[in-house]
Write a protein that holds these residues in place. Structure first.
Motif, PDB file in Angstrom:
ATOM      1  N   ASP A 135     -75.761  90.193   4.182  1.00 27.70           N
ATOM      2  CA  ASP A 135     -75.334  89.306   3.072  1.00 27.70           C
ATOM      3  C   ASP A 135     -73.935  90.100   2.381  1.00 27.70           C
ATOM      4  OD1 ASP A 135     -77.423  87.782   2.866  1.00 27.70           O
ATOM      5  OD2 ASP A 135     -78.424  88.922   1.265  1.00 27.70           O
ATOM      6  N   LYS A 136     -73.962  91.436   2.551  1.00 25.19           N
ATOM      7  CA  LYS A 136     -72.616  92.068   2.272  1.00 25.19           C
ATOM      8  C   LYS A 136     -71.353  91.984   3.170  1.00 25.19           C
ATOM      9  CE  LYS A 136     -74.927  95.637  -0.662  1.00 25.19           C
ATOM     10  NZ  LYS A 136     -75.581  97.483  -0.272  1.00 25.19           N
ATOM     11  N   MET A 137     -71.894  91.813   4.270  1.00 24.78           N
ATOM     12  CA  MET A 137     -70.830  91.302   5.343  1.00 24.78           C
ATOM     13  C   MET A 137     -70.323  89.993   5.231  1.00 24.78           C
ATOM     14  SD  MET A 137     -71.871  93.563   8.848  1.00 24.78           S
ATOM     15  CE  MET A 137     -73.560  92.706   9.059  1.00 24.78           C
ATOM     16  N   LEU A 138     -71.357  88.962   4.770  1.00 24.41           N
ATOM     17  CA  LEU A 138     -70.900  87.604   4.773  1.00 24.41           C
ATOM     18  C   LEU A 138     -69.987  87.616   3.578  1.00 24.41           C
ATOM     19  CD1 LEU A 138     -70.903  84.405   5.533  1.00 24.41           C
ATOM     20  CD2 LEU A 138     -73.195  84.687   4.145  1.00 24.41           C
ATOM     21  N   VAL A 139     -70.046  88.374   2.471  1.00 23.21           N
ATOM     22  CA  VAL A 139     -69.404  88.484   1.410  1.00 23.21           C
ATOM     23  C   VAL A 139     -67.801  88.924   1.901  1.00 23.21           C
ATOM     24  CG1 VAL A 139     -68.775  89.264  -0.929  1.00 23.21           C
ATOM     25  CG2 VAL A 139     -71.176  88.403  -0.377  1.00 23.21           C
ATOM     26  N   GLU A 140     -68.095  89.925   2.513  1.00 20.93           N
ATOM     27  CA  GLU A 140     -66.619  90.589   3.191  1.00 20.93           C
ATOM     28  C   GLU A 140     -65.985  89.672   3.996  1.00 20.93           C
ATOM     29  OE1 GLU A 140     -63.578  93.389   3.287  1.00 20.93           O
ATOM     30  OE2 GLU A 140     -65.249  93.327   1.803  1.00 20.93           O
ATOM     31  N   GLN A 141     -66.685  88.925   4.722  1.00 22.14           N
ATOM     32  CA  GLN A 141     -65.937  87.944   5.611  1.00 22.14           C
ATOM     33  C   GLN A 141     -65.295  86.866   5.094  1.00 22.14           C
ATOM     34  OE1 GLN A 141     -69.382  87.554   8.347  1.00 22.14           O
ATOM     35  NE2 GLN A 141     -67.723  87.913   9.984  1.00 22.14           N
ATOM     36  N   PHE A 168     -74.909  83.528  -5.508  1.00 24.54           N
ATOM     37  CA  PHE A 168     -74.132  83.696  -6.881  1.00 24.54           C
ATOM     38  C   PHE A 168     -72.684  84.508  -6.730  1.00 24.54           C
ATOM     39  CE2 PHE A 168     -78.620  83.575  -8.416  1.00 24.54           C
ATOM     40  CZ  PHE A 168     -78.560  82.204  -8.522  1.00 24.54           C
ATOM     41  N   THR A 169     -72.679  85.478  -5.573  1.00 28.12           N
ATOM     42  CA  THR A 169     -71.421  85.998  -5.486  1.00 28.12           C
ATOM     43  C   THR A 169     -70.251  85.141  -4.881  1.00 28.12           C
ATOM     44  OG1 THR A 169     -72.590  88.210  -5.111  1.00 28.12           O
ATOM     45  CG2 THR A 169     -70.260  88.051  -4.281  1.00 28.12           C
ATOM     46  N   ILE A 170     -70.717  84.247  -3.937  1.00 31.50           N
ATOM     47  CA  ILE A 170     -69.694  83.574  -3.216  1.00 31.50           C
ATOM     48  C   ILE A 170     -69.517  82.139  -4.100  1.00 31.50           C
ATOM     49  CG2 ILE A 170     -69.821  81.786  -1.187  1.00 31.50           C
ATOM     50  CD1 ILE A 170     -70.964  83.969   0.444  1.00 31.50           C
ATOM     51  N   ILE A 209     -67.216  80.375   8.820  1.00 26.77           N
ATOM     52  CA  ILE A 209     -68.072  81.273   9.112  1.00 26.77           C
ATOM     53  C   ILE A 209     -69.397  81.111   7.982  1.00 26.77           C
ATOM     54  CG2 ILE A 209     -68.320  83.882   8.369  1.00 26.77           C
ATOM     55  CD1 ILE A 209     -65.622  84.264   9.476  1.00 26.77           C
ATOM     56  N   LEU A 210     -68.880  80.601   6.865  1.00 28.13           N
ATOM     57  CA  LEU A 210     -70.058  80.560   5.706  1.00 28.13           C
ATOM     58  C   LEU A 210     -70.909  79.317   6.176  1.00 28.13           C
ATOM     59  CD1 LEU A 210     -71.348  80.976   3.064  1.00 28.13           C
ATOM     60  CD2 LEU A 210     -69.536  79.504   2.035  1.00 28.13           C
ATOM     61  N   GLN A 211     -70.353  78.321   6.733  1.00 25.52           N
ATOM     62  CA  GLN A 211     -71.062  77.138   6.809  1.00 25.52           C
ATOM     63  C   GLN A 211     -71.978  77.575   8.219  1.00 25.52           C
ATOM     64  OE1 GLN A 211     -70.341  72.696   7.375  1.00 25.52           O
ATOM     65  NE2 GLN A 211     -69.373  73.446   9.301  1.00 25.52           N
TER      66      GLN A 211
END
Length: 254
Positions: A108-114, A169-171, A146-148
């Motif tokens: 999850d943290k890596m996705l937010v970073e990307q 909720f972060t994204i 990337i998100l999709q």
């Protein structure tokens, strides 16, 4: 709840004994913490501040005067949305918003970073359009792609699972604001449904989440605030009808 933003010279409202979040109504980072408080069904007070003319007392809760800042006890605060939200999730575990799996939390943290590249492109497009470069538009769409792909890979309604979690909720606050960009003349930032079907379905599901529905603003509202900020006179109180007819004079310093 008043939408009025307090400013230099305004008094700090009395503490009611609840958690209190200092925010700015149009700030995506502050929205992250509002959504977490809503999702966890916590009682809290919300105080908006003018970031161009900050009230002196905000520095007691956030040393740099940034928002969000959370007053967790009278006179005691923590700042930064990521720090606040993890604190809230650990302090009030009844409605957990993070996975119990350490690997999934890391993912999850890596996705937010990307996704950060898309956020950066948004800020340039919205507030510094003359500095916009083609690679920024590419980074924006790369982030959306990337998100999709991750939403599709996880195969759940939300990134967190059947219910939204901290990663969602972060994204979300940025996805909410991305839709304002075409209204600001940035058609190249449109989230085309034919290209982003999975992502737009996810966004529609997120809009209907009660924690989001209670706070989200429409794209044209975000666009109007952005336009006012670009002109150098950010209209922080555009949602507060009392600010037009009943605004009291600013308190003079002694």
């Amino acid at each position: 709840m008043s939408e009025k933003h307090l400013q230099t010279g305004d008094d700090l409202p009395a503490n009611s004994g609840k958690l209190r979040l200092f925010a700015m109504r149009f700030c995506p980072y502050a929205e992250r913490s509002v959504l977490v408080l809503n999702a966890k069904k916590l009682e809290y007070d919300l105080v908006f501040i003018n970031l161009d003319h900050k009230p002196e007392w905000i520095f007691n809760f956030s040393p740099k005067g940034t928002v969000p800042a959370l007053e967790y006890e009278a006179g005691k605060g923590i700042f930064d949305s990521n720090i606040i939200n993890v604190y809230l999730d650990e302090k009030y575990p009844d409605i957990p918003l993070q996975s119990s799996d350490p690997l999934r939390r890391a993912q999850d943290k890596m996705l937010v970073e990307q996704f950060a590249g898309a956020q950066s492109a948004y800020y340039t497009a919205a507030f510094n359009a003359q500095a916009l470069q083609p690679d920024m538009v590419e980074n924006y769409h790369k982030g959306l792609g990337i998100l999709q792909k991750e939403i599709e890979f996880r195969g759940t309604k939300f990134l967190h699972g059947d219910e939204p979690g901290l990663v969602d909720f972060t994204i979300w606050p940025f996805l909410e604001r991305f839709e304002a960009l075409p209204l600001l003349g940035k058609a190249e930032f449109t989230i085309d449904k034919s290209k982003y079907k999975v992502l737009t379905n996810y966004m529609e599901a997120m809009r209907n989440v009660p924690a989001i529905k209670a706070y989200a603003l429409a794209p044209d509202t975000h666009a109007k605030f952005t336009e006012s900020r670009i002109k150098g006179d950010a209209n922080y109180n555009m949602l507060d009808s009392s600010a037009v007819c009943c605004m009291r004079p600013r308190k003079k310093k002694e």
